[in-house]
Design an enzyme around this catalytic site. Structure first.
Site, short mmCIF file in Angstrom:
data_model
loop_
_atom_site.label_atom_id
_atom_site.label_comp_id
_atom_site.label_asym_id
_atom_site.label_seq_id
_atom_site.Cartn_x
_atom_site.Cartn_y
_atom_site.Cartn_z
N SER A 54 -1.51 21.74 -50.70
CA SER A 54 -1.50 20.57 -51.58
C SER A 54 -0.24 20.60 -52.46
O SER A 54 0.09 19.60 -53.11
CB SER A 54 -2.76 20.54 -52.46
OG SER A 54 -2.97 21.79 -53.08
N ASP A 92 -2.30 29.08 -48.00
CA ASP A 92 -2.50 28.19 -46.85
C ASP A 92 -1.41 28.40 -45.81
O ASP A 92 -0.22 28.41 -46.15
CB ASP A 92 -2.41 26.72 -47.30
CG ASP A 92 -3.78 26.12 -47.59
OD1 ASP A 92 -4.77 26.59 -47.02
OD2 ASP A 92 -3.83 25.18 -48.40
N LYS A 122 -5.37 31.06 -45.43
CA LYS A 122 -6.41 30.05 -45.13
C LYS A 122 -5.90 29.15 -44.02
O LYS A 122 -4.71 28.78 -44.03
CB LYS A 122 -6.75 29.23 -46.39
CG LYS A 122 -7.73 28.08 -46.10
CD LYS A 122 -8.37 27.55 -47.37
CE LYS A 122 -7.56 26.54 -48.11
NZ LYS A 122 -7.19 25.31 -47.35
N GLU A 191 -14.82 21.02 -47.49
CA GLU A 191 -14.29 19.94 -48.32
C GLU A 191 -14.96 18.60 -48.01
O GLU A 191 -15.06 18.19 -46.84
CB GLU A 191 -12.76 19.83 -48.08
CG GLU A 191 -12.10 18.73 -48.91
CD GLU A 191 -10.59 18.83 -48.97
OE1 GLU A 191 -10.00 19.81 -48.46
OE2 GLU A 191 -9.98 17.91 -49.56
O1 KIV Z 1 -4.34 22.80 -50.32
C1 KIV Z 1 -5.31 22.77 -51.07
O2 KIV Z 1 -5.21 22.58 -52.29
C2 KIV Z 1 -6.64 22.97 -50.48
C3 KIV Z 1 -7.82 22.73 -51.37
C4 KIV Z 1 -8.05 21.27 -51.48
C5 KIV Z 1 -9.01 23.45 -50.91
O3 KIV Z 1 -6.75 23.29 -49.34
#
Ligand code: KIV
Length: 273
Positions: A54, A92, A122, A191
């Site tokens: 994000s 991520d 993740k 989510e």
């Molecule tokens: O990238 C992010 O902020 C996310 C959250 C919304 C869980 O994956």
């Protein structure tokens, strides 16, 4: 037995998250992308920090999470790691760095771990990314799954609406969550799905289920820091609780500064050498 204060200082690990689920203690998780914010979250006692893709939206101003690169994620993760002592830091894997090619997935995850010193990655998806997840896990890298609304697939679904309202999609989500647990993921983010479904998954899984827009039956909650602090005002989904209005605070402070500079009030004699 450790006291609450001792517990608050102990480093959070994937194992500790599992213990928290077992004893029914909810897990708190927020995003961070830079040193200063990560330090504030960590000192406030957050359990888990997500260096989320994000960052593509809130840091870089993109419409989706797709453009952010692996190099950019590593830059953000390195900055966050410098500010964190206690929280578990999860990063991520960005779009295109793990889907469809498990060798590349492992190489991407290894780069994140080696270059940023973060503690887990993740990835979004279930059965579709099984091979990539297994290969990363085989290398001893903890993996957090992400199901339900998966923003990296926005172009496939065409909307950010609530997912898995229909029985078929809900059953697939449950199957995918069990699969992620079976192959060894340490937790899964769910989510924007109906609360009842997320609660069922949290009950059926032994690993922690962290919800965002997935109701109170999850084992923990995650929000994007810029949304919950009211820095980003363009995003107001029903699931978001705003804990501050920092955009207003910052605008007021900047306006005062401009006015003080223009009037000559700043700097005063005591603010110069
Ligand atoms: O990238 C992010 O902020 C996310 C959250 C919304 C869980 O994956």
């Amino acid at each position: 037995m450790s006291t609450h204060t001792e517990d608050n200082r102990r480093k959070v690990t994937t194992r500790r998250l599992s213990e928290m689920k077992q004893r029914g203690e909810k897990i708190s998780m927020l995003t961070a992308y830079d040193y200063s914010s990560a330090k504030i979250l960590d000192e406030a006692g957050i359990d888990c920090i997500l260096v989320g893709d994000s960052a593509s939206n809130v840091m870089a101003g993109n419409m989706t999470t797709l453009p952010i690169t692996l190099d950019q994620m590593i830059y953000h993760a390195k900055s966050v790691m410098k500010g964190v002592n206690r929280a578990l830091v999860v990063v991520d894997l960005p779009f295109g760095s793990y889907q469809g090619n498990s060798k590349e997935a492992l190489a991407s995850a290894v780069r994140i771990m080696k270059e940023s010193h973060a503690e887990a990655v993740k990835i979004e998806g279930g059965e579709e990314i099984r091979e990539s997840a297994e290969r990363i896990l085989c290398a001893g890298i903890p993996v957090m799954g992400h199901l339900g609304l998966t923003p990296q697939s926005i172009n496939k679904f065409g909307t950010y609406n609530v997912r898995a309202r229909e029985k078929e999609e809900a059953e697939k989500l449950v199957r995918d969550a069990k699969l992620l647990e079976d192959i060894g993921c340490f937790a899964v983010v769910i989510e924007k799905v109906p609360a009842e479904l997320a609660e069922r998954v949290a009950k059926e899984l032994t690993i922690p289920v962290i919800g965002i827009g997935a109701g109170g039956g999850c084992d923990g909650q995650v929000l994007v820091m810029h949304d919950m602090l009211g820095i980003n005002r363009d995003f107001s989904p029903r699931f978001l609780r705003r804990y501050a209005n920092l955009a207003e605070v910052m605008t007021g402070a900047v306006k005062n500064y401009i006015s003080d500079v223009k009037s000559g009030d700043f700097p005063s004699p005591s603010e110069q050498y």
